[in-house]
Design a protein around this motif. Structure first.
Motif, PDB file in Angstrom:
ATOM      1  N   MET A  45       0.838  -1.188   0.000  1.00 45.57           N
ATOM      2  CA  MET A  45       0.000   0.000   0.000  1.00 45.57           C
ATOM      3  C   MET A  45       0.881   1.249   0.000  1.00 45.57           C
ATOM      4  O   MET A  45       1.735   1.417   0.873  1.00 45.57           O
ATOM      5  N   THR A  46       0.707   2.129  -0.961  1.00 43.36           N
ATOM      6  CA  THR A  46       1.491   3.351  -1.051  1.00 43.36           C
ATOM      7  C   THR A  46       1.095   4.309   0.054  1.00 43.36           C
ATOM      8  O   THR A  46      -0.091   4.511   0.336  1.00 43.36           O
ATOM      9  N   GLY A  47       2.096   4.908   0.670  1.00 41.07           N
ATOM     10  CA  GLY A  47       1.832   5.817   1.778  1.00 41.07           C
ATOM     11  C   GLY A  47       1.263   7.149   1.328  1.00 41.07           C
ATOM     12  O   GLY A  47       1.400   7.555   0.175  1.00 41.07           O
ATOM     13  N   LYS A  48       0.612   7.828   2.278  1.00 39.27           N
ATOM     14  CA  LYS A  48      -0.002   9.120   1.985  1.00 39.27           C
ATOM     15  C   LYS A  48       0.237  10.050   3.167  1.00 39.27           C
ATOM     16  O   LYS A  48       0.246   9.616   4.322  1.00 39.27           O
ATOM     17  N   ILE A  49       0.421  11.342   2.876  1.00 30.28           N
ATOM     18  CA  ILE A  49       0.607  12.347   3.916  1.00 30.28           C
ATOM     19  C   ILE A  49      -0.593  13.285   3.909  1.00 30.28           C
ATOM     20  O   ILE A  49      -0.989  13.803   2.866  1.00 30.28           O
ATOM     21  N   ILE A  50      -1.177  13.499   5.094  1.00 27.87           N
ATOM     22  CA  ILE A  50      -2.338  14.373   5.248  1.00 27.87           C
ATOM     23  C   ILE A  50      -1.987  15.473   6.245  1.00 27.87           C
ATOM     24  O   ILE A  50      -1.409  15.209   7.303  1.00 27.87           O
ATOM     25  N   HIS A  51      -2.341  16.696   5.918  1.00 26.45           N
ATOM     26  CA  HIS A  51      -2.155  17.822   6.835  1.00 26.45           C
ATOM     27  C   HIS A  51      -3.304  17.815   7.829  1.00 26.45           C
ATOM     28  O   HIS A  51      -4.457  18.063   7.453  1.00 26.45           O
ATOM     29  N   SER A  52      -3.033  17.491   9.094  1.00 30.63           N
ATOM     30  CA  SER A  52      -4.091  17.315  10.096  1.00 30.63           C
ATOM     31  C   SER A  52      -3.764  18.064  11.386  1.00 30.63           C
ATOM     32  O   SER A  52      -3.532  17.454  12.433  1.00 30.63           O
ATOM     33  N   PRO A  53      -3.714  19.401  11.351  1.00 31.81           N
ATOM     34  CA  PRO A  53      -3.378  20.136  12.572  1.00 31.81           C
ATOM     35  C   PRO A  53      -4.447  19.979  13.635  1.00 31.81           C
ATOM     36  O   PRO A  53      -5.647  19.892  13.329  1.00 31.81           O
ATOM     37  N   GLY A  54      -4.022  19.934  14.889  1.00 30.57           N
ATOM     38  CA  GLY A  54      -4.945  19.835  16.006  1.00 30.57           C
ATOM     39  C   GLY A  54      -4.850  21.067  16.876  1.00 30.57           C
ATOM     40  O   GLY A  54      -3.882  21.830  16.785  1.00 30.57           O
ATOM     41  N   PRO A  55      -5.828  21.292  17.751  1.00 29.92           N
ATOM     42  CA  PRO A  55      -5.769  22.432  18.677  1.00 29.92           C
ATOM     43  C   PRO A  55      -4.502  22.364  19.530  1.00 29.92           C
ATOM     44  O   PRO A  55      -4.148  21.298  20.038  1.00 29.92           O
ATOM     45  N   ILE A  56      -3.835  23.507  19.683  1.00 30.63           N
ATOM     46  CA  ILE A  56      -2.578  23.555  20.421  1.00 30.63           C
ATOM     47  C   ILE A  56      -2.622  24.684  21.439  1.00 30.63           C
ATOM     48  O   ILE A  56      -3.187  25.750  21.173  1.00 30.63           O
ATOM     49  N   ARG A  57      -2.076  24.446  22.608  1.00 29.93           N
ATOM     50  CA  ARG A  57      -1.978  25.506  23.595  1.00 29.93           C
ATOM     51  C   ARG A  57      -0.657  25.414  24.335  1.00 29.93           C
ATOM     52  O   ARG A  57      -0.100  24.332  24.526  1.00 29.93           O
ATOM     53  N   ARG A  58      -0.166  26.568  24.749  1.00 27.54           N
ATOM     54  CA  ARG A  58       1.070  26.638  25.522  1.00 27.54           C
ATOM     55  C   ARG A  58       0.771  26.408  26.992  1.00 27.54           C
ATOM     56  O   ARG A  58      -0.258  26.861  27.512  1.00 27.54           O
ATOM     57  N   LEU A  59       1.639  25.699  27.667  1.00 27.07           N
ATOM     58  CA  LEU A  59       1.514  25.503  29.109  1.00 27.07           C
ATOM     59  C   LEU A  59       2.206  26.646  29.839  1.00 27.07           C
ATOM     60  O   LEU A  59       3.353  26.994  29.535  1.00 27.07           O
ATOM     61  N   GLY A  60       1.526  27.216  30.820  1.00 23.59           N
ATOM     62  CA  GLY A  60       2.150  28.223  31.659  1.00 23.59           C
ATOM     63  C   GLY A  60       2.210  29.588  31.014  1.00 23.59           C
ATOM     64  O   GLY A  60       1.881  29.783  29.845  1.00 23.59           O
ATOM     65  N   SER A  61       2.644  30.546  31.819  1.00 27.77           N
ATOM     66  CA  SER A  61       2.769  31.920  31.344  1.00 27.77           C
ATOM     67  C   SER A  61       3.872  32.601  32.151  1.00 27.77           C
ATOM     68  O   SER A  61       4.470  32.003  33.036  1.00 27.77           O
ATOM     69  N   GLY A  62       4.121  33.863  31.840  1.00 30.07           N
ATOM     70  CA  GLY A  62       5.150  34.597  32.560  1.00 30.07           C
ATOM     71  C   GLY A  62       6.462  34.611  31.822  1.00 30.07           C
ATOM     72  O   GLY A  62       6.579  34.134  30.687  1.00 30.07           O
ATOM     73  N   ALA A  63       7.477  35.168  32.481  1.00 32.88           N
ATOM     74  CA  ALA A  63       8.762  35.395  31.824  1.00 32.88           C
ATOM     75  C   ALA A  63       9.660  34.169  31.796  1.00 32.88           C
ATOM     76  O   ALA A  63      10.628  34.121  31.041  1.00 32.88           O
ATOM     77  N   ALA A  64       9.384  33.172  32.613  1.00 32.82           N
ATOM     78  CA  ALA A  64      10.255  31.994  32.696  1.00 32.82           C
ATOM     79  C   ALA A  64      10.098  31.107  31.466  1.00 32.82           C
ATOM     80  O   ALA A  64       9.107  31.185  30.727  1.00 32.82           O
TER      81      ALA A  64
END
Length: 426
Positions: free
Chosen positions: A1-20
């Motif tokens: 079976m020939t391979g296939k690539i699909i663009h499938s972005p998912g929701p992303i969020r950064r952990l934490g906040s602040g200057a560190a």
């Protein structure tokens, strides 16, 4: 079976906040605790710095139920940008306990100046163990330990910085190697020495080389472990590293050689310039054996050469058995791979930065349909050096619904969580 690539972005969020800045390190363990509430992390004041024995990192975890509030469990100066301080949950221990490496002033220790700390999240109590750990057994009964000062000489990227490193170390000593550490008592013993490894199916390229081990991983049932045995005559040029994939019992018995990529090294010529080697050339070598990990069924996934070609390969833990190619026509680059903890159909991995765009791809591979779902692309600053770079090092959540990465695409070193539940149908 020939391979296939699909663009499938998912929701992303950064952990934490602040200057560190925050990062975890390697790809080989989950950051989530058993409840899914806490996420392990290291917190540092800078996104990039040359490591010194005095550069401190805070060790702790985000509380996802409390607006990602970061809880500090301790501090350490025994860490590097690739693997952190080997921070990990003790899944086999009661309650919520974690372990990480630290420095001590004990010059009489097996590895002077290094130890590890067990921290109990619920009681905020801690105790120290006399060796720095590399990998902890899933049942949390023991850890396997090595000399990080040796690593700083042989493979600086994953070692711990010295004030003044020795000019040399014995090539293959009988009194150093892999130690087994009892987590409950702190008792330890040397189970495999570097002399043992040099004498195990020896080849001529080992004779003048310095030896070390890395990528130690303990099997899901805690009954076996794997390692990469590496050796070289030129530690400053990683394209001169030679590799073997070996498994053994936790007491060092029944070693098995699964793969050996020994090959001629024109780089050892006197006129070869190691400074001409690019940051990621080593990771893209056709002889590289890297990033091995146990699968749930006791087999081993690794990027490396076998039978004349290099691919993602899956091995059975038995000598002289052929390796299975995974995604032959579609998984064509080295990456940090692991299977979903709830459905082995799904393989998570990434790529190193593209030479022209400096973008790294994060993807899920469907082993049943031969489809690669590209779930994100992240810029990597090309000015980061080999020792300070920030690989994605993707890690699964325990329920298989999310993925956590480290990244510098926003000009900070931070951790991000991507929801992949719609792709894997969890």
């Amino acid at each position: 079976m020939t391979g296939k690539i699909i663009h499938s972005p998912g929701p992303i969020r950064r952990l934490g906040s602040g200057a560190a800045h925050h990062f975890f390190g390697y790809y080989n363990k989950t950051v989530w605790d058993r409840t899914g509430q806490y996420v392990l992390a290291n917190r540092v004041p800078v996104a990039d710095a040359n490591l010194t024995p005095r550069l401190e990192a805070e060790v702790g975890f985000f509380d996802l139920a409390d607006n990602d509030r970061f809880h500090v469990a301790g501090k350490t100066t025994a860490w590097n940008w690739q693997m952190g301080c080997q921070l990990q949950w003790l899944d086999g221990a009661p309650g919520r306990q974690l372990i990480y490496n630290c420095r001590t002033d004990n010059d009489n220790a097996t590895y002077p100046g290094y130890a590890s700390v067990v921290y109990d999240v619920d009681s905020a109590s801690q105790r120290q163990l006399p060796l720095p750990i590399y990998s902890v057994a899933p049942d949390s009964s023991f850890a396997l330990c090595i000399n990080y000062s040796r690593l700083y000489i042989t493979h600086e990227t994953i070692g711990y910085a010295w004030e003044q490193a020795p000019e040399s170390m014995p090539n293959a000593p009988q009194d150093d190697g892999i130690h087994r550490l009892d987590i409950a008592t702190g008792a330890s013993q040397l189970v495999i020495s570097y002399a043992d490894l040099r004498n195990f199916h020896p080849v001529p390229s080992m004779e003048k080389a310095i030896h070390w081990v890395s990528h130690i991983e303990i099997s899901p049932d805690s009954s076996r472990f794997l390692m990469l045995h590496r050796w070289t005559e030129r530690v400053k040029d990683e394209t001169c590293f030679l590799h073997r994939l070996i498994t053994a019992n936790p007491d060092g018995t029944e070693m098995r050689l699964l793969e050996d990529s020994d090959h001629p090294l024109p780089q050892l010529a006197d006129d070869f310039d190691p400074n001409a080697v690019g940051t990621y050339d080593y990771e893209k070598s056709e002889y590289q054996i890297s990033h091995p990990l146990w699968c749930a069924d006791g087999r081993i996934i690794v990027w490396g050469p076998h039978a004349g070609s290099i691919h993602y390969h899956r091995y059975t833990d038995a000598a002289d058995t052929p390796a299975e190619v995974i995604g032959e026509d579609i998984l064509t680059e080295n990456g940090h791979m692991s299977f979903s903890p709830v459905d082995a159909r799904w393989l998570l991995s990434d790529t190193y930065p593209d030479a022209s765009t400096n973008e790294r791809t994060l993807f899920l591979y469907d082993t049943q349909q031969n489809i690669r779902h590209d779930i994100g692309s992240f810029y990597a600053d090309p000015n980061l050096k080999k020792e300070n770079r920030c690989d994605l090092h993707p890690r699964w959540s325990r329920d298989g619904k999310s993925v956590c990465i480290d990244s510098v695409h926003e000009k900070e070193r931070q951790m991000y969580v991507i929801d992949v539940s719609q792709i894997v149908n969890c």
